[in-house]
Design a protein around this motif. Structure first.
Motif, PDB file in Angstrom:
ATOM      1  N   ILE A 141       0.830  -1.209   0.000  1.00  0.00           N
ATOM      2  CA  ILE A 141       0.000   0.000   0.000  1.00  0.00           C
ATOM      3  C   ILE A 141       0.864   1.258   0.000  1.00  0.00           C
ATOM      4  O   ILE A 141       0.656   2.167  -0.808  1.00  0.00           O
ATOM      5  CB  ILE A 141      -0.960   0.013   1.210  1.00  0.00           C
ATOM      6  CG1 ILE A 141      -2.159  -0.901   0.932  1.00  0.00           C
ATOM      7  CG2 ILE A 141      -1.458   1.421   1.497  1.00  0.00           C
ATOM      8  CD1 ILE A 141      -3.250  -0.807   1.973  1.00  0.00           C
ATOM      9  N   ILE A 145       0.327   3.664  -3.149  1.00  0.00           N
ATOM     10  CA  ILE A 145      -0.611   4.771  -2.948  1.00  0.00           C
ATOM     11  C   ILE A 145      -0.195   6.048  -3.685  1.00  0.00           C
ATOM     12  O   ILE A 145      -1.028   6.683  -4.345  1.00  0.00           O
ATOM     13  CB  ILE A 145      -0.817   5.062  -1.444  1.00  0.00           C
ATOM     14  CG1 ILE A 145      -1.716   3.992  -0.822  1.00  0.00           C
ATOM     15  CG2 ILE A 145      -1.430   6.435  -1.218  1.00  0.00           C
ATOM     16  CD1 ILE A 145      -3.102   3.912  -1.428  1.00  0.00           C
ATOM     17  N   GLY A 163      -8.023   2.966  -7.760  1.00  0.00           N
ATOM     18  CA  GLY A 163      -7.601   2.429  -6.471  1.00  0.00           C
ATOM     19  C   GLY A 163      -8.074   1.012  -6.196  1.00  0.00           C
ATOM     20  O   GLY A 163      -7.317   0.197  -5.655  1.00  0.00           O
ATOM     21  N   TYR A 431      -5.911   7.018   3.731  1.00  0.00           N
ATOM     22  CA  TYR A 431      -5.137   7.312   2.524  1.00  0.00           C
ATOM     23  C   TYR A 431      -6.027   7.841   1.402  1.00  0.00           C
ATOM     24  O   TYR A 431      -5.638   8.746   0.657  1.00  0.00           O
ATOM     25  CB  TYR A 431      -4.406   6.058   2.044  1.00  0.00           C
ATOM     26  CG  TYR A 431      -3.003   5.913   2.572  1.00  0.00           C
ATOM     27  CD1 TYR A 431      -2.089   6.961   2.512  1.00  0.00           C
ATOM     28  CD2 TYR A 431      -2.570   4.705   3.125  1.00  0.00           C
ATOM     29  CE1 TYR A 431      -0.805   6.823   2.991  1.00  0.00           C
ATOM     30  CE2 TYR A 431      -1.271   4.549   3.608  1.00  0.00           C
ATOM     31  CZ  TYR A 431      -0.400   5.625   3.536  1.00  0.00           C
ATOM     32  OH  TYR A 431       0.875   5.481   4.005  1.00  0.00           O
TER      33      TYR A 431
END
Length: 465
Positions: A141, A145, A163, A431
């Motif tokens: 991640i 990200i 995503g 996030y």
């Protein structure tokens, strides 16, 4: 979903903090989760405070002494931050270096130039699956990200369209494919063949990740139409730079920790001798902490130097990279604290005790047990290990193929419906800048699709082979 290490899982189980009966424990779990959801949604309380209060409420409803409940919560918070917090911090620094040097822009521009809008979700799921193969979920991640957010922002895509495929790729690898800790320990528990499990895992993973990633992302983008949050995404910095790192150097820097960790996994399988010098060396350089730290140090030269950064500018970049993640660290840590309170209350053992009387096929039983423990504790790896230990005796009469499928059934069940007791839930929420409801409709549903589709394919394969 705090992803526990094999070493932690091998430790002796924690003594329950309460001797409450099954009914009282079940009520306590529901009450604790209800308190958290109510405080966040109705009273708009910060998730860190809500998780803290919910953990104490869980202990109180379960009849545990308050001091023991506090100890369980702080222990879980501390172990989660110790295991995940440093990785998040190093990933944030690397992400800031990528952003400020223009390296991330270089990658995004190259990806956008090569991939059409229709193929972008497929490109993201492929990248995430390859990168996620040797990585712990949290490491994947923090590496992906920045790229996900920038691709969504620069290409003006819905954040869910980009995503969800990336998250699906990472999650499928974690649940189904060795050398992740859960599948590896399950392979050992039921005495499955590692190579056969890996081959069948890939066979199950491909259609699962397609359905849960690019296909579901179309639905998720309609349910939750949000853009990449600006607070986690710096403005395009390379417009003010005379030079920026090349695509090759940037990609090599990002892939460095992937290569180091993959090398460790391969050496562990090939050498298989903890005392061997080669394996000991790779156990060090391939650990997530060292691998990410190495990427940060290398990035200062491969990213900072081409962009013309001075020592002072590098120091400032590191400092600015750490500032936005303070809230994330506390929330993720509190999620780990709540999970530990659940485990120490004896919830996992309660599920195992109840499930012993279920009379259903072994593969479905393994999936259901993993689902129940996952829902109760929030940990995919704890669910995998607990379910594997319970159904291991059933593998004695199975063929090698069905023993491998047993591992995959457990792995599929272990990722079912991530919710508020899962540190990964809060990681994704913060996030991506989502609300609790939006995270449930996207991330939680995606995890459920992976679990159901993966489990269904395992059962289908068991009828064919």
């Amino acid at each position: 979903m705090t992803r526990l290490s094999v070493e932690m899982l091998a430790a002796d189980p924690v003594e329950p903090i309460t001797s409450a009966g099954h009914a009282q424990l079940g009520i306590a779990v529901l009450a604790g989760i209800a308190v958290i959801v109510l405080l966040i949604t109705k009273f708009k309380m910060h998730a860190f405070l809500a998780l803290t209060i919910g953990s104490l409420a869980l202990g109180a409803f379960a009849g545990a002494p308050l001091d023991k409940a506090i100890t369980s919560f702080t222990t879980g918070l501390g172990s989660t931050v110790a295991g995940v917090g440093v990785l998040i911090a190093l990933g944030a620094i690397l992400g800031k270096l990528l952003a400020d040097s223009g390296g991330a822009d270089q990658i995004v521009d190259t990806i956008l130039a090569k991939a059409s809008p229709r193929s972008m979700p497929w490109a993201m799921v492929l990248i995430a699956s390859v990168i996620g193969l040797p990585l712990f979920f949290e490491v994947g991640i923090v590496l992906l990200i920045p790229v996900v957010l920038m691709v969504a922002k620069r290409g003006n895509y819905s954040l869910m369209r980009i995503g969800i495929p990336a998250l699906a790729g990472l999650s499928v690898m974690h649940g189904l494919i060795p050398p992740h800790p859960g599948p590896l320990v399950a392979v050992d528990a039921v005495k499955a063949n590692l190579g056969l499990t890996l081959a069948l895992g890939v066979l199950v993973a491909i259609p699962t990740v397609i359905i849960a990633g690019p296909l579901f992302s179309k639905v998720a983008a309609r349910w939750v139409d949000v853009q990449a949050p600006d607070r986690m995404l710096p403005q395009r910095p390379s417009e003010d730079l005379e030079n920026r790192p090349g695509f090759g150097a940037t990609l090599a820097t990002i892939l460095l920790p992937v290569v180091l960790m993959l090398s460790k996994a391969l050496v562990d399988i090939i050498v298989d001798d903890p005392e061997h010098t080669v394996q000991r060396v790779f156990d060090v350089i391939g650990s997530p902490l060292i691998a990410l730290l190495a990427a940060v140090i290398v990035g200062m030269f491969t990213l900072g130097r081409p962009a013309g950064f001075t020592k002072e500018r590098l120091s400032s970049t590191v400092e600015k990279g750490l500032m936005p993640i303070a809230g994330i660290l506390l929330i993720v840590g509190a999620g780990g604290g709540f999970k530990q309170t659940l485990i120490d209350s004896g919830v996992g053992q309660m599920i195992l005790d109840i499930s012993k009387d279920w009379s259903i096929p072994a593969l479905l039983l393994a999936w259901l047990i993993a689902v129940a423990i996952r829902l109760a504790t929030g940990s995919a790896t704890v669910a995998t290990i607990s379910a594997a230990g319970l159904v291991a005796p059933l593998a004695a009469d199975m063929s090698s193929t069905h023993t491998a499928l047993l591992v995959l059934a457990i792995g599929a069940g272990s990722v079912f419906f991530s919710h508020v007791n899962d540190a990964g839930f809060w990681l994704v929420k913060e996030y991506f800048g989502l609300s609790v409801g939006q995270t449930l409709k996207t991330w939680s549903v995606m995890e459920t699709i992976i679990s159901v589709v993966g489990g269904g394919l395992v059962l289908l394969l068991s009828l064919i082979i």
